[in-house]
Scaffold this active site. Sequence first.
Site, PDB file in Angstrom:
ATOM      1  CG  ASP A   1      64.472  76.925  18.987  1.00 57.58           C
ATOM      2  OD1 ASP A   1      65.122  77.104  20.038  1.00 57.58           O
ATOM      3  OD2 ASP A   1      63.722  75.953  18.809  1.00 57.58           O
TER       4      ASP A   1
ATOM      5  CG  ASN B   1      62.136  82.009  26.437  1.00 57.79           C
ATOM      6  OD1 ASN B   1      62.236  82.743  25.460  1.00 57.79           O
ATOM      7  ND2 ASN B   1      62.202  80.691  26.330  1.00 57.79           N
TER       8      ASN B   1
ATOM      9  N   GLY C   1      71.074  77.239  22.383  1.00 56.18           N
ATOM     10  CA  GLY C   1      71.556  76.257  23.358  1.00 56.18           C
ATOM     11  C   GLY C   1      72.231  75.072  22.662  1.00 56.18           C
TER      12      GLY C   1
ATOM     13  NE  ARG D   1      70.439  76.883  27.847  1.00 60.77           N
ATOM     14  CZ  ARG D   1      69.706  76.385  26.849  1.00 60.77           C
ATOM     15  NH1 ARG D   1      70.013  75.225  26.329  1.00 60.77           N
ATOM     16  NH2 ARG D   1      68.659  77.030  26.401  1.00 60.77           N
TER      17      ARG D   1
END
Length: 246
Positions: free
Chosen positions: A18, A66, A21, A31
């Site tokens: 994670d 996602n 971004g 991103r």
Amino acid sequence: MEQLDPDKLPRHVAIIMDGNGRWAKRRALTRLVGHQKGTESVRDIVRTSRELGIKWLTLYAFSEENWKRPSYEVKALMGLLNRYLKSELKEMMDNGIRLACIGQTEKLPPEVQRTLWQTIEKTEHNTEMTLTLALSYGGRQEIVQAVKKMLEDIEKGTLHVKRITEERLSEYLYTADTPDPDLLIRTSGEYRISNFLLWQVAYTEIFITPTLWPDFRKERYLEALLDYQKRERRFGSTGEQTIHPE
Ligand code: FPP
């Protein structure tokens, strides 16, 4: 830095990658650049895992949720995945890495599915390490599909309600042939499981680092492994009975 004990390495490491971004945002980049940098971290972590002799590595590459991202971002992620699989085939073959996948892969674009299955087939006899990509994956969905398959088998008469055990249910999950993760790493500081391997992480050690995924490279990974080695895994038993994975 302290030395890792090669006899106490986790057999299976699972990672929630994670922060691509946020990494990009901090640098005023798009991103997509974050995801590109994140792909470099994937390469580094796969290579390091193989060098250390870790047998199973599972990466949360694309969650069920996602799909809700803007279509250009989904498209870019699929493109990156496709290119990654093609560019890494040689490395996988040279290093005995078998590719596997979990999730609703039938939802992936046809071209990605083709590359994925070709790579899985070409690497299927490699035995040093299994790299599993979770793609269009959701833990609850995995359990639902397992229940459906079990009910089908009950209807067919090949499964009996009385014979259903935890082990039996595990055989209906996407991860049927995979040991449960010993260590779950999550980057970028969020304290959530995010629907990843819900059933499988029941006794897994969890390591959460504020490092964003594009910055999570070998050195940070070794720190996570060292932290894992300092923990006492009891699986519900007392301290005197501590068990370590093979
Ligand atoms: C999280 O960052 C990351 C993902 C959506 C999935 C990870 C994808 C890659 C590392 C690239 C492609 C994968 C492979 C296997 C080649 P985020 O966008 O959620 O970050 P943020 O929370 O900071 O916005």
